[in-house]
Enzyme design. Structure first.
Site, PDB file in Angstrom:
ATOM      1  N   CYS A   2       0.847  -1.188   0.000  1.00  0.00           N
ATOM      2  CA  CYS A   2       0.000   0.000   0.000  1.00  0.00           C
ATOM      3  C   CYS A   2       0.884   1.240   0.000  1.00  0.00           C
ATOM      4  CB  CYS A   2      -0.940   0.087   1.189  1.00  0.00           C
ATOM      5  SG  CYS A   2      -2.073  -1.285   1.319  1.00  0.00           S
ATOM      6  N   ARG A  27       4.112  -0.371  -4.757  1.00  0.00           N
ATOM      7  CA  ARG A  27       3.826  -0.874  -3.413  1.00  0.00           C
ATOM      8  C   ARG A  27       2.513  -1.639  -3.336  1.00  0.00           C
ATOM      9  NH1 ARG A  27       6.730   1.363   0.654  1.00  0.00           N
ATOM     10  NH2 ARG A  27       5.062   0.858   2.099  1.00  0.00           N
ATOM     11  N   TRP A  75      -2.712  -2.775  -1.675  1.00  0.00           N
ATOM     12  CA  TRP A  75      -2.369  -4.188  -1.839  1.00  0.00           C
ATOM     13  C   TRP A  75      -3.189  -4.902  -0.768  1.00  0.00           C
ATOM     14  CZ3 TRP A  75      -0.023  -8.041   1.176  1.00  0.00           C
ATOM     15  CH2 TRP A  75       0.410  -9.176   0.480  1.00  0.00           C
ATOM     16  N   ASN A 100      -1.660   2.134   5.714  1.00  0.00           N
ATOM     17  CA  ASN A 100      -0.782   1.058   5.247  1.00  0.00           C
ATOM     18  C   ASN A 100      -0.402   0.255   6.490  1.00  0.00           C
ATOM     19  OD1 ASN A 100       1.265  -0.501   4.120  1.00  0.00           O
ATOM     20  ND2 ASN A 100       2.779   1.137   4.294  1.00  0.00           N
ATOM     21  N   GLY A 101      -0.572  -1.067   6.433  1.00  0.00           N
ATOM     22  CA  GLY A 101      -0.229  -1.899   7.590  1.00  0.00           C
ATOM     23  C   GLY A 101      -1.386  -2.826   7.935  1.00  0.00           C
ATOM     24  N   GLU A 483      17.525 -18.089  -6.800  1.00  0.00           N
ATOM     25  CA  GLU A 483      17.144 -16.724  -7.176  1.00  0.00           C
ATOM     26  C   GLU A 483      16.645 -16.703  -8.630  1.00  0.00           C
ATOM     27  OE1 GLU A 483      16.385 -14.124  -5.797  1.00  0.00           O
ATOM     28  OE2 GLU A 483      16.606 -12.544  -7.265  1.00  0.00           O
ATOM     29  N   LYS A 487      12.956 -15.439  -9.730  1.00  0.00           N
ATOM     30  CA  LYS A 487      12.719 -14.397 -10.736  1.00  0.00           C
ATOM     31  C   LYS A 487      11.742 -14.911 -11.787  1.00  0.00           C
ATOM     32  CE  LYS A 487      13.730 -11.526  -9.230  1.00  0.00           C
ATOM     33  NZ  LYS A 487      14.415 -11.418  -7.980  1.00  0.00           N
ATOM     34  N   GLU A 490       8.159 -15.250 -10.314  1.00  0.00           N
ATOM     35  CA  GLU A 490       7.562 -13.952  -9.955  1.00  0.00           C
ATOM     36  C   GLU A 490       6.979 -13.229 -11.150  1.00  0.00           C
ATOM     37  OE1 GLU A 490      10.946 -11.914  -8.011  1.00  0.00           O
ATOM     38  OE2 GLU A 490       9.470 -11.286  -6.528  1.00  0.00           O
ATOM     39  N   HIS A 506      17.722 -37.661  -5.952  1.00  0.00           N
ATOM     40  CA  HIS A 506      16.997 -38.085  -4.752  1.00  0.00           C
ATOM     41  C   HIS A 506      15.508 -37.760  -4.843  1.00  0.00           C
ATOM     42  CE1 HIS A 506      20.706 -39.228  -2.818  1.00  0.00           C
ATOM     43  NE2 HIS A 506      21.215 -38.048  -3.133  1.00  0.00           N
ATOM     44  N   LYS A 605       6.182  -4.375  -3.866  1.00  0.00           N
ATOM     45  CA  LYS A 605       7.631  -4.212  -3.719  1.00  0.00           C
ATOM     46  C   LYS A 605       8.071  -4.276  -2.261  1.00  0.00           C
ATOM     47  CE  LYS A 605      11.738  -3.161  -5.190  1.00  0.00           C
ATOM     48  NZ  LYS A 605      12.440  -4.259  -5.880  1.00  0.00           N
TER      49      LYS A 605
HETATM   50  O1  M6R Z   1      13.077  -5.137   0.776  1.00  0.00           O
HETATM   51  P1  M6R Z   1      13.529  -6.536   1.103  1.00  0.00           P
HETATM   52  O2  M6R Z   1      14.824  -6.882   0.472  1.00  0.00           O
HETATM   53  O3  M6R Z   1      13.530  -6.797   2.580  1.00  0.00           O
HETATM   54  O4  M6R Z   1      12.417  -7.465   0.469  1.00  0.00           O
HETATM   55  C1  M6R Z   1      12.438  -8.844   0.666  1.00  0.00           C
HETATM   56  C2  M6R Z   1      11.538  -9.561  -0.318  1.00  0.00           C
HETATM   57  O5  M6R Z   1      10.210  -9.169  -0.135  1.00  0.00           O
HETATM   58  C3  M6R Z   1      11.946  -9.293  -1.769  1.00  0.00           C
HETATM   59  O6  M6R Z   1      13.262  -9.654  -1.992  1.00  0.00           O
HETATM   60  C4  M6R Z   1      11.028 -10.086  -2.725  1.00  0.00           C
HETATM   61  O7  M6R Z   1      11.287 -11.450  -2.594  1.00  0.00           O
HETATM   62  C5  M6R Z   1      11.232  -9.604  -4.168  1.00  0.00           C
HETATM   63  N1  M6R Z   1       9.974  -9.551  -4.825  1.00  0.00           N
HETATM   64  C6  M6R Z   1      12.104 -10.471  -4.946  1.00  0.00           C
HETATM   65  O8  M6R Z   1      12.193 -10.141  -6.299  1.00  0.00           O
END
Ligand code: M6R
Length: 610
Positions: A2, A27, A75, A100-101, A483, A487, A490, A506, A605
């Site tokens: 948010c 956000r 969000w 927000n929260g 990672e 990616k 996501e 395994h 984000k």
């Molecule tokens: O701001 P941060 O690095 O603490 O965020 C952690 C995760 O939320 C962030 O890395 C998330 O996994 C991303 N969407 C990855 O691309």
């Protein structure tokens, strides 16, 4: 999660608020809304489901006129995305709030308020705040006091902005557990979840502290109060990155721009931190050397991509400094009985510095007997930075794409500096000089890897119709494979998993057939021969292999085997370099699939809720 923006200005605020929302859309982007007080002190509101553009369309037909207002991009946490659940929430036609929260005691408060006659029209926890504020305003007859009295009753996390018809010159903001900054204008004042939202109107910001409440009023007056209600002054910071950071700079997506910025931001992260042959330990702060000398263990805590950076660091710290290192996701760490051996350094990694799970883990750790806390973070002034003993800032600059790219590789660079610094205070003397030299050369190597973009784009075509993918790596490249898988899932929504290549036999090998692309990271290191055997296991089962391999390895593209040659790089720094083709792969697959690359579905984000 948010985004909040508020403005008390000398001009109509609708455009300022809209531009702020566009910049905060990273956000959260499932609905948006705005409330503006008109010159005759009427509260007018517009809300729309979907992205900020949907709200913009509504406002094009029915503009909100006035010099004071608040806005929100959502969000969803409580209640699905709908117009009724979108913010601002009102209590009657007098008061509006954006939030927000998460309010953890919202059910109890709702029960009380319903018993007192308040009627709820949404499924959100925020509407509880609106009615609570209204009740407290009736008692206090003062908006600032009403906010102070209300927040004292809230459990959980919040950043708030509130307006009331009876106080038509003011916006009250409050924060606890979610970020909120005050933008300092000339005769105007602003509020937002992130300075980026306000760069079109100011470059001067006051970062609110936990528990702070602020009153912004016409003429640009800013009055700050701490959690105890005492009037306080907080420093004003100049935002140094300039406003260009919020544009795509000619790239199709922020993510692609940010991938291509990596050489430059890695150089910036290294700047001033390397001596001739050693890392400069005081880059971590003046107390770092003394603190690091007593370090016997390291606990690294983070989420998502940042967690993967921590996993790579474990290999580096154990190898280069000989210090046992544990890495754990923040949301798990704080809910178990943690054993903290004497001399343990607590390290958090976070791009935003506002991730609720990571922040909560830091606060949990501070109650335990750690030697000290270090935050590796990208956002100056963020909660994580303010609350840690030591900080090392990555210099990635603002990252807008929800999928983290340049923040990850700069974290890796910062973690390599940490491994070298711990090694140095423990007596490593000169043997790490080649790594220091490698770091200096790294930006150049990154540029060479970025030049592979066209080749990766061609490979990506093989993925567009697939539903699953497997990523393999060994050693420090296992987290890089993780990672890569994160990616891809996501932003392309292809189901992807990563395994240490030796683990394939395994179980996961059962999944391999011609419909399952298998991506392997193959630097020329001590595990290469073992990795090659694992890849044979895939080929023998008819799997389609995509190998990102060191250019010196003898491996040619042939039937069911696609080889992408990566420039030679030292073992130590290879995880940073191999990240980049995986980012490019995910990006191009997502573009082919036509997904929303910068704002993938269901994500946000900055995850400031637990
Ligand atoms: O701001 P941060 O690095 O603490 O965020 C952690 C995760 O939320 C962030 O890395 C998330 O996994 C991303 N969407 C990855 O691309």
């Amino acid at each position: 999660m948010c985004g909040i923006v508020g403005a008390v200005a000398e001009r109509h605020v609708q455009e300022i608020l809209l531009e702020g929302l566009r910049r905060l859309e990273y956000r959260g982007y499932d609905s948006a809304g705005m409330a503006v007080l008109s010159d005759d002190a009427r509260l007018n509101r517009q809300r729309a489901v979907g992205k900020v553009a949907a709200l913009e369309n509504k406002l094009a037909d029915a503009a909100l006129k006035g010099t004071l207002g608040i806005a929100h991009t959502r969000w969803a946490t409580h209640g699905r995305p709908s117009e009724q659940n979108a913010h601002p929430h009102q209590s009657g036609d007098s008061l509006a709030v954006v939030h927000n929260g998460i309010i953890e005691n919202h059910e109890t408060l709702k029960g009380e308020l319903e018993a007192q006659g308040y009627v709820f029209t949404s499924e959100t926890d925020t509407e509880v705040i609106a009615h609570l504020l209204s009740r407290e305003f009736t008692l206090a007859q003062d908006l600032l006091q009403a906010v102070q009295r209300s927040v004292a009753l809230l459990e959980g996390a919040y950043a708030l902005a509130v307006v009331h018809r009876a106080d038509p010159d003011a916006i009250i903001g409050a924060r606890k557990g979610s970020p909120l900054v005050v933008g300092v204008g000339i005769g105007e004042a602003f509020l937002a979840s992130d300075p980026l939202a306000l760069l079109q109107v100011t470059d001067r910001f006051i970062y609110m502290m936990e528990g702070d409440v602020v009153r912004l009023s016409q003429g640009g007056s800013i009055e700050l109060f701490d959690a105890g209600g005492e009037r306080v002054e907080r420093p004003t910071h100049i935002f140094e990155h300039g406003d260009g950071v919020t544009s795509k700079g000619g790239y199709r997506h922020f993510m692609l721009k940010e991938i291509h910025e990596q050489s430059q931001v890695i150089a910036a992260t290294l700047e001033g931190r390397l001596g001739d042959h050693q890392v400069l330990v005081n880059s971590f702060g003046t107390d770092a050397e003394q603190l690091f000398r007593g370090v016997r263990q390291v606990h690294i805590i983070a989420c998502g991509t940042s967690y993967h950076a921590g996993m790579v660091a474990r290999y580096w710290i154990e190898k280069l400094a000989g210090v046992p290192t544990q890495v754990e996701v923040a949301s798990e760490y704080r809910y178990r009985e943690v054993v903290v051996p004497e001399g343990t350094l607590f390290v958090t990694l976070s791009q935003s510095g506002e991730t609720a799970d990571t922040l909560a883990a830091l606060r949990f750790a501070k109650q335990r007997d750690y030697r000290g806390s270090l935050a590796i973070c990208n956002v100056p002034g963020s909660s994580l930075v303010r609350e840690s003993d030591l900080t090392l800032m990555t210099q990635a600059g603002p990252e807008i794409g929800v999928a983290s790219t340049k923040a990850f590789t700069t974290q890796l660079v910062a973690l390599m500096l940490l491994a070298l610094a711990l090694g140095r205070v423990r007596g490593a003397n000169g043997e790490h000089a080649p790594i220091v030299q490698g770091l200096r050369e790294l930006p150049g190597v990154i540029n060479q890897v970025l030049a592979l973009d066209g080749e990766v784009e061609r490979l990506s075509m093989a993925f567009a119709e697939k539903h699953h993918a497997l990523f393999l790596g060994r050693g420090a490249h296992f987290p890089i494979a993780q990672e890569g898988a994160l990616k891809l899932k996501e932003i392309s929504y292809i189901h992807a998993e990563a395994y240490p290549a030796g683990e394939l036999k395994h179980g996961p090998l059962a999944l391999v057939d011609s419909e399952m692309p298998v991506i392997a990271v193959a630097p020329n290191d001590e595990l290469l021969e073992k990795l090659k055997s694992n890849l044979q296991e895939v080929r023998a089962r008819g799997g389609e292999l995509f190998v990102f391999a060191d250019e010196s390895i003898r491996m040619e593209t042939s039937a069911h085997l696609h080889v992408l040659r990566v420039p030679a790089v030292s073992d130590a720094l290879a995880p940073i370099v191999y990240t980049i083709p995986l980012q490019l792969l995910a990006y191009h697959v997502a573009v082919l699939k036509g997904t929303d690359v910068d704002q993938p579905r269901n994500l946000a984000k900055s995850v400031t809720v637990e």
